[in-house]
Write an enzyme that holds these catalytic residues in place. Structure first.
Site, short mmCIF file in Angstrom:
data_model
loop_
_atom_site.label_atom_id
_atom_site.label_comp_id
_atom_site.label_asym_id
_atom_site.label_seq_id
_atom_site.Cartn_x
_atom_site.Cartn_y
_atom_site.Cartn_z
N SER A 1 -18.14 37.44 25.44
CA SER A 1 -19.36 37.85 24.73
C SER A 1 -20.52 37.96 25.73
CB SER A 1 -19.73 36.84 23.65
OG SER A 1 -18.69 36.72 22.71
N LYS B 1 -28.42 26.36 22.12
CA LYS B 1 -28.20 27.69 22.70
C LYS B 1 -29.13 28.71 22.08
CE LYS B 1 -23.42 27.68 24.38
NZ LYS B 1 -22.10 28.25 24.16
N ARG C 1 -8.51 32.84 28.69
CA ARG C 1 -8.70 34.02 29.53
C ARG C 1 -8.13 33.69 30.90
NH1 ARG C 1 -14.53 34.72 27.00
NH2 ARG C 1 -14.23 32.50 27.15
N HIS D 1 -11.59 38.20 21.04
CA HIS D 1 -11.50 37.34 19.85
C HIS D 1 -10.58 37.96 18.80
CE1 HIS D 1 -15.79 36.05 21.09
NE2 HIS D 1 -15.05 34.97 21.27
P1 ADP Z 1 -17.30 29.52 23.63
O1 ADP Z 1 -18.77 29.63 23.38
O2 ADP Z 1 -16.73 28.17 23.34
O3 ADP Z 1 -16.85 30.09 24.95
P2 ADP Z 1 -16.42 31.93 22.49
O4 ADP Z 1 -16.98 32.54 21.25
O5 ADP Z 1 -16.82 32.54 23.77
O6 ADP Z 1 -16.70 30.39 22.48
O7 ADP Z 1 -14.84 31.93 22.40
C1 ADP Z 1 -14.12 31.21 21.44
C2 ADP Z 1 -12.72 31.05 21.94
O8 ADP Z 1 -12.15 32.33 22.16
C3 ADP Z 1 -12.60 30.31 23.27
O9 ADP Z 1 -11.41 29.54 23.25
C4 ADP Z 1 -12.47 31.40 24.28
O10 ADP Z 1 -11.75 30.98 25.42
C5 ADP Z 1 -11.66 32.41 23.48
N1 ADP Z 1 -11.85 33.77 23.97
C6 ADP Z 1 -12.96 34.51 23.99
N2 ADP Z 1 -12.74 35.71 24.55
C7 ADP Z 1 -11.42 35.75 24.89
C8 ADP Z 1 -10.55 36.69 25.54
N3 ADP Z 1 -11.03 37.86 25.96
N4 ADP Z 1 -9.26 36.36 25.72
C9 ADP Z 1 -8.81 35.15 25.33
N5 ADP Z 1 -9.56 34.22 24.73
C10 ADP Z 1 -10.84 34.49 24.51
#
Ligand code: ADP
Length: 160
Positions: free
Chosen positions: A129, A41, A91, A17
């Site tokens: 996460s 959630k 990702r 992030h």
């Molecule tokens: P969600 O619950 O929608 O997956 P996240 O908090 O996991 O939300 O992530 C928010 C955004 O950040 C999403 O677009 C996710 O793809 C992106 N994201 C999270 N981790 C990474 C990473 N390691 N590399 C690229 N994008 C990421």
């Protein structure tokens, strides 16, 4: 001013992030990092804890990074904030289909909102996460995958 909303669960914020936020600030003058409050959630951290953790990672960028939370439809939140761009991270291939569906759905709901994708630094390409929480719960060292302040809170929450 060019503004983008970066929505997500951020439970907790990871270096993936952080990398997206730093790249986002190259493209946009201001980012609104919006923590999704999803009653369905079961998060590890409360919305307030997640907001606080994000703020702690960017102490000097207060003018460029607003950290907020939202409930309900993202496009409605965009309208409330007067923003036209949603920033999302990509990702490995697994994200692509889900993100494509979300972007298309949001465009269907509000044709004025565009989604922009950025990729994290390669070192964090696989960091999520959920995996961080799983590894930390099982006693793994995640200190290189999240900011130091987040690692401390994660270990404290897990009683380590
Ligand atoms: P969600 O619950 O929608 O997956 P996240 O908090 O996991 O939300 O992530 C928010 C955004 O950040 C999403 O677009 C996710 O793809 C992106 N994201 C999270 N981790 C990474 C990473 N390691 N590399 C690229 N994008 C990421």
């Amino acid at each position: 001013m060019s503004v983008a909303i970066y929505p997500g669960s951020f439970d907790p914020i990871t270096n993936g992030h952080v990398s997206i936020i730093r790249s986002g600030l190259v493209v946009f003058e201001k980012l609104i990092v919006a923590v999704l409050s999803n009653p369905k959630k079961q998060p590890l951290f409360t919305v307030n804890e997640r907001i606080q953790m994000i703020r702690e990672v960017f102490p000097k960028e207060e003018a460029q990074i607003e950290v907020d939370s939202f409930e309900g439809l993202l496009v409605d939140y965009c309208d409330r904030k007067g923003a036209r761009v949603v920033l999302r991270g990509l990702r490995a291939v697994a994200d692509f289909e889900y993100e494509l569906q979300m972007a298309n759905m949001n465009r269907h709901l509000n044709t004025k909102v565009e989604t922009v994708f950025l990729m994290a630094k390669d070192a964090y390409f696989y960091v999520s996460s959920n995996l961080v929480k799983e590894a930390a719960t099982l006693g793994g060292d995640v200190s290189k995958l999240v900011p130091a302040s987040v690692a401390d809170k994660l270990y404290a929450k897990l009683g380590r």
